[in-house]
Design a protein around this motif. Structure first.
Motif, PDB file in Angstrom:
ATOM      1  N   ASP A  71       0.823  -1.214   0.000  1.00 44.33           N
ATOM      2  CA  ASP A  71       0.000   0.000   0.000  1.00 44.33           C
ATOM      3  C   ASP A  71       0.853   1.258   0.000  1.00 44.33           C
ATOM      4  O   ASP A  71       0.353   2.343  -0.277  1.00 44.33           O
ATOM      5  N   ASP A  98      -2.906  -3.333  -2.895  1.00 40.28           N
ATOM      6  CA  ASP A  98      -3.352  -4.242  -1.826  1.00 40.28           C
ATOM      7  C   ASP A  98      -3.635  -5.615  -2.438  1.00 40.28           C
ATOM      8  O   ASP A  98      -3.557  -5.792  -3.666  1.00 40.28           O
ATOM      9  N   ASP A 127       3.544  -7.174   0.789  1.00 31.90           N
ATOM     10  CA  ASP A 127       3.498  -6.575   2.127  1.00 31.90           C
ATOM     11  C   ASP A 127       2.446  -7.324   2.964  1.00 31.90           C
ATOM     12  O   ASP A 127       1.572  -7.998   2.413  1.00 31.90           O
ATOM     13  N   TRP A 128       2.546  -7.224   4.271  1.00 33.86           N
ATOM     14  CA  TRP A 128       1.559  -7.886   5.138  1.00 33.86           C
ATOM     15  C   TRP A 128       0.415  -6.933   5.477  1.00 33.86           C
ATOM     16  O   TRP A 128      -0.743  -7.180   5.193  1.00 33.86           O
ATOM     17  N   ASN A 129       0.753  -5.782   6.061  1.00 38.96           N
ATOM     18  CA  ASN A 129      -0.285  -4.838   6.511  1.00 38.96           C
ATOM     19  C   ASN A 129      -0.757  -3.967   5.357  1.00 38.96           C
ATOM     20  O   ASN A 129      -0.052  -3.047   4.943  1.00 38.96           O
ATOM     21  N   MET A 130      -1.931  -4.268   4.854  1.00 36.04           N
ATOM     22  CA  MET A 130      -2.500  -3.466   3.774  1.00 36.04           C
ATOM     23  C   MET A 130      -3.999  -3.367   3.987  1.00 36.04           C
ATOM     24  O   MET A 130      -4.600  -4.278   4.566  1.00 36.04           O
ATOM     25  N   ASN A 149      -5.156  -8.057   3.238  1.00 38.26           N
ATOM     26  CA  ASN A 149      -3.756  -8.037   3.658  1.00 38.26           C
ATOM     27  C   ASN A 149      -2.947  -9.137   2.968  1.00 38.26           C
ATOM     28  O   ASN A 149      -3.486  -9.981   2.242  1.00 38.26           O
ATOM     29  N   THR A 177       7.930  -7.439   4.702  1.00 40.52           N
ATOM     30  CA  THR A 177       7.072  -6.863   5.728  1.00 40.52           C
ATOM     31  C   THR A 177       7.825  -6.516   7.003  1.00 40.52           C
ATOM     32  O   THR A 177       8.930  -7.002   7.229  1.00 40.52           O
ATOM     33  N   LEU A 234      -2.483   0.727  10.390  1.00 41.77           N
ATOM     34  CA  LEU A 234      -1.904   1.375   9.218  1.00 41.77           C
ATOM     35  C   LEU A 234      -1.390   2.745   9.658  1.00 41.77           C
ATOM     36  O   LEU A 234      -1.876   3.306  10.641  1.00 41.77           O
TER      37      LEU A 234
END
Lengths: 131, 161
Positions: free
Chosen positions: A11, A35, A56-59, A63, A86, B114
């Motif tokens: 993201d 994403d 990436d992990w956190n999106m 995710n 990540t 986030l």
């Protein structure tokens, strides 16, 4: 010879640019997604599946872990090498990602050299591409 | 929930060094020089929240010039090419990277949000019921940059109880 293709899923546009710069240097053609959902939509429209996805992990929306599980459940995407990129660096998270079907794990922050070495370990670039 | 915070200034400094080595100063010619001055000014900041086994925020703050320089380094651009969006995106990713590594040092059961980016000073931020517990404060080519941890006072009170 058809160039290999990589999908960069993050993201953060800044991180996508860094990863795109690295894989382009290694002669990959790079496609970007913001994403997991956008990545799946792009993959659905592709006739040829990219050889590599950097995830990436956190999106938002979907995710990285959910994306890996979706890809692993789809036989059409079976050949794609999945690398989590990540900040989720706890051992438990690494185990979760690998159990879900990721092939490798790169923890942010990473140097360009470390990323290239990881791709060499996966056999996607020649050993010594970093030198 | 009560946890003992195991992330100190040395841990933060090590993470900062890795971020500089990886993205902001890969040639190793322009490190962050620590000032240990927690009152140094900032003009922009970004943060991630951590909830669960530890509750609080990790905040990256800097001058606008340092943020512009960070974006240029991150995105391999010339300083004058850097846009507001580039600055915002880079600040968010810096908070995400440091916050994610902080989370990895906490007891299991923590979640990372986030990133939030505010192109205004850290002092304008409101983190209700929090206390700054740790930080790295320095100058990068003469411009202020800081990375700090803010713990929820609920955690702090329980620890003291």
């Amino acid at each position: 010879m058809t160039p290999m293709r990589a999908m960069v899923i993050d993201d953060s546009r800044a991180m996508r640019m860094i990863l795109k710069r690295i894989v382009t240097k290694l002669s990959f053609e790079a496609v970007e997604a913001g994403d997991g959902k956008e990545a799946l939509d792009l993959l659905a429209d592709m006739t040829e599946v990219p050889e590599l996805a950097l995830i990436d992990w956190n999106m938002p929306n979907m995710n990285g872990l959910e994306f890996v599980m979706k890809v692993r459940a789809d036989p059409r995407l079976r050949e794609m090498t999945l690398v989590m990129v990540t900040t989720e660096s706890e051992q438990s998270q690494i185990v979760r990602a690998l159990a879900a079907g990721a092939h490798e794990y790169v923890i942010k922050p990473f140097t360009e050299g470390a990323m290239i070495e990881k791709l060499a370990l996966l056999g996607l670039v020649p050993t010594g591409a970093n030198s | 929930m009560s946890v003992e915070v195991e992330v100190d200034e040395n841990d933060l400094a090590e993470m900062v060094e890795q971020v500089w080595e990886s993205y902001l100063d890969p040639e190793g010619i322009s490190p962050l020089m620590q000032t240990y001055d927690e009152n140094q000014p900032s003009e922009v900041h970004s943060s991630v929240s951590i909830t669960g086994s530890w509750t609080g925020h990790v905040v990256y703050a800097s001058s606008r010039a340092a943020a512009q320089r960070a974006a240029a380094a991150f995105l391999a651009m010339e300083l004058e090419e850097v846009s507001e969006e580039d600055i915002s995106d880079t600040l968010g990713e810096l908070a995400n990277i440091v916050g994610g590594n902080v989370k990895a040092m906490l007891p299991p059961g923590a979640q990372l949000s986030l990133p939030q980016v505010v192109l205004a000073p850290e002092s304008s931020a409101r983190y209700p019921n929090t206390e700054r517990i740790s930080g790295v404060y320095g100058l990068w080519e003469g411009e202020p940059v800081s990375i700090s941890m803010w713990q929820s006072s609920t955690d702090t009170k329980e620890e003291g109880a």
